[in-house]
Design a protein around this motif. Structure first.
Motif, short mmCIF file in Angstrom:
data_model
loop_
_atom_site.label_atom_id
_atom_site.label_comp_id
_atom_site.label_asym_id
_atom_site.label_seq_id
_atom_site.Cartn_x
_atom_site.Cartn_y
_atom_site.Cartn_z
N ARG A 187 -4.31 7.49 -6.96
CA ARG A 187 -3.27 7.22 -5.95
C ARG A 187 -2.02 6.65 -6.63
O ARG A 187 -0.90 6.97 -6.27
CB ARG A 187 -3.77 6.22 -4.90
N ASP A 200 -0.84 0.41 -5.41
CA ASP A 200 -1.93 0.99 -4.62
C ASP A 200 -3.26 0.72 -5.34
O ASP A 200 -3.29 0.18 -6.44
CB ASP A 200 -1.71 2.49 -4.41
N SER A 248 1.13 4.36 -1.96
CA SER A 248 0.94 5.77 -2.30
C SER A 248 0.79 6.63 -1.03
O SER A 248 0.18 6.17 -0.06
CB SER A 248 -0.31 5.93 -3.16
N ASP A 308 -6.26 -4.24 -6.26
CA ASP A 308 -6.99 -4.21 -5.00
C ASP A 308 -6.40 -5.31 -4.13
O ASP A 308 -6.71 -6.49 -4.31
CB ASP A 308 -8.49 -4.44 -5.25
N ALA A 309 -5.55 -4.92 -3.19
CA ALA A 309 -4.82 -5.90 -2.38
C ALA A 309 -5.75 -6.69 -1.46
O ALA A 309 -5.36 -7.72 -0.92
CB ALA A 309 -3.74 -5.20 -1.58
N SER A 348 6.06 7.85 0.26
CA SER A 348 7.09 8.34 1.19
C SER A 348 8.07 7.22 1.53
O SER A 348 9.28 7.40 1.48
CB SER A 348 6.44 8.81 2.50
N LYS A 349 7.49 6.04 1.85
CA LYS A 349 8.38 4.96 2.28
C LYS A 349 9.03 4.28 1.07
O LYS A 349 10.19 3.91 1.13
CB LYS A 349 7.61 3.95 3.14
N ASP A 379 2.09 -1.17 4.77
CA ASP A 379 1.82 0.04 5.55
C ASP A 379 0.32 0.26 5.38
O ASP A 379 -0.12 0.95 4.45
CB ASP A 379 2.66 1.19 4.97
N CYS A 402 0.89 -1.18 0.00
CA CYS A 402 0.00 0.00 0.00
C CYS A 402 0.91 1.22 0.00
O CYS A 402 1.23 1.78 1.05
CB CYS A 402 -0.90 -0.03 1.22
#
Ligand SMILES: C[S@@+](CC[C@H](N)C(=O)[O-])C[C@H]1O[C@@H](n2cnc3c(N)ncnc32)[C@H](O)[C@@H]1O
Length: 452
Positions: A300, A295, A270, A322-323, A273-274, A340, A268
């Protein structure tokens, strides 16, 4: 209407761009559950530096004091149900009267009156004027049924949330947390991927451009922290040399700790940052990793792609899925996976003050179910010996320890480890947790599992 009256009306309908922007932002937050962190940059881009500062102060100030302001407004209006535009105009006016010394009372009052006129609630003009004038004459005496109600009004957090935090962390800690959530957070940043591609001299040269005093984080290698909001910092962020990212968030990226040649998926991802932090670490440590990130929605994913591009993380392979349903990768094809997870975000209320008003008690069970579905799908992608890192920016047990315990009960081929987590933040159960009131960073939760 006579020409003079018309002229007078036009004159009184004048609203400063700062207050108008604050009103529009607060209205969108109230009626559409929009986020201040998204709306503020969009509106502020068009404002002068002075208006930008006032818009920022009024918007975040009202959100941080909303229940406090509403208690006073309720008293002066006999708790009458008000139209949203009228309530927001009253909150904006009252906030300035009570908390902004440099704003003359007449301008706070007149502009709120003009706001309701602009919002086509002309019949409420006299009402708004009368309520705000009364607030300038009378000192309001608060009365509270009990301690929780006092904390709820004084810190402007819903009662149910404070009760929940009191049950989880104790009453004193819950109050400290609520107070901290209303403070302006420190500014944490890291050097971007672009920056890592420079040599050490060039790095220190760029850092020396920053006027504000800053220091290196004690816990996160890549992180710098400053108390002062300095124009140079924003210029460096605009030019892509630094990136603002909370210390807790950077700690999650650090916990991933990729080794040579590992294949990695950020489930996940978007806005990235990570992902971009992990890509920069991989480049810097020359670990030559294959990095995938994805994502749910098109927008996103687009945002993620743009961010990766601006961080020069162009080799990250980006996917939309879609996870919760399934992930488009072969089983056992990754050495490390970060989830995350989408969560309530109660650890980030310092940065997103409106979250406290959006949430409802019943949300946590739904979030837990969603997090578990994604965690289970992600776990299938790991090779034997691979690492699954689960993180949230929530403080809630349901989304953290409870998710992990259910996952471990249902997946006996995974064991929990503390590898890569900073010891200072480890709980007795080997999870890492950070808290705004104790650690001066957002509240994050991190767990690491290894596949047997
Ligand atoms: C906490 S945010 C991730 C922040 C990101 N890791 C970062 O550091 O920039 C959670 C993300 O999960 C995404 N998400 C929510 N449901 C999803 C799903 N079913 N499949 C994939 N992604 C999902 C959201 O769109 C959101 O971008």
């Amino acid at each position: 209407m006579s020409t003079t009256q018309k002229k007078q009306n036009q004159k009184t309908a004048k609203i400063s761009p700062a207050r108008l922007a604050a009103f529009e932002i607060l209205s969108k937050i109230e009626t559409e559950k929009a986020f201040s962190s998204v709306l503020l940059p969009f509106y502020e881009e068009k404002l002068s530096p002075e208006d930008r500062a006032l818009c920022h102060e009024i918007t975040l100030g009202v959100l941080r004091k909303q229940l406090y302001l509403d208690r006073i407004i309720g008293n002066y209006t006999n708790n009458k149900k008000l139209d949203a535009a009228v309530t927001i105009a009253l909150r904006i006016g009252l906030y300035q009267l009570l908390f902004l010394d440099k704003i003359p009372a007449y301008s706070a009052i007149n502009e709120s009156v003009n706001i309701v006129q602009k919002a086509k609630k002309t019949s409420a003009k006299g009402f708004v004027n009368a309520v705000l004038r009364r607030a300038t004459r009378e000192k309001f005496e608060f009365e509270f049924a009990d301690e929780i109600e006092r904390i709820s009004v004084e810190t402007s957090h819903p009662r149910w949330l404070l009760e929940k935090w009191s049950a989880q962390f104790g009453a004193q800690e819950a109050e400290k947390l609520a107070i901290e959530n209303n403070r302006i957070p420190q500014l944490a940043f890291r050097l971007t991927g672009k920056f890592f591609r420079r040599n050490a001299d060039e790095q220190s040269e760029i850092l020396s451009e920053i006027d504000a005093a800053y220091e290196k984080s004690e816990h996160v290698e890549s992180c710098y922290i400053t108390e002062k909001y300095d124009a140079k910092l924003f210029a460096l962020a605009d030019s892509g040399d630094i990136y603002f990212q909370d210390e807790g968030s950077q700690m999650v990226g650090q916990a991933v700790n990729l080794q040579k040649g590992e294949r990695f998926l950020d489930v996940c991802a978007s806005p990235g940052s990570k992902t971009t932090q992990i890509d920069a670490q991989s480049f810097n440590k020359k670990t030559r990793n294959s990095i995938f990130a994805g994502d749910l929605h098109f927008q996103r994913v687009k945002f993620l792609r743009e961010n990766c591009r601006s961080h020069r993380a162009g080799s990250v392979k980006i996917v939309q899925y879609d996870a919760e349903k399934s992930l488009p990768f072969a089983e056992e094809s990754f050495d490390a996976v970060l989830l995350d997870a989408p969560c309530s975000g109660t650890g980030t209320i310092r940065h997103n003050p409106e979250i406290r008003y959006f949430l409802e008690e019943k949300d946590f069970a739904d979030l837990k179910a969603k997090q578990l579905r994604i965690l289970n799908n992600a776990s299938n992608l790991l090779k034997t010996g691979g690492r699954l890192i689960y993180s949230t920016c929530s403080l809630e047990v349901e989304e953290n320890e409870a998710v992990c315990k259910t996952f471990l009960n249902e997946n006996r081929n995974f064991i929990q480890t503390a590898a890569g987590l900073p010891e200072k933040f480890l709980t007795s159960e080997n999870f890492a947790r950070t808290f705004p009131q104790k650690d001066k960073m957002d509240g994050f939760f991190i767990a690491v599992f290894e596949k047997k």
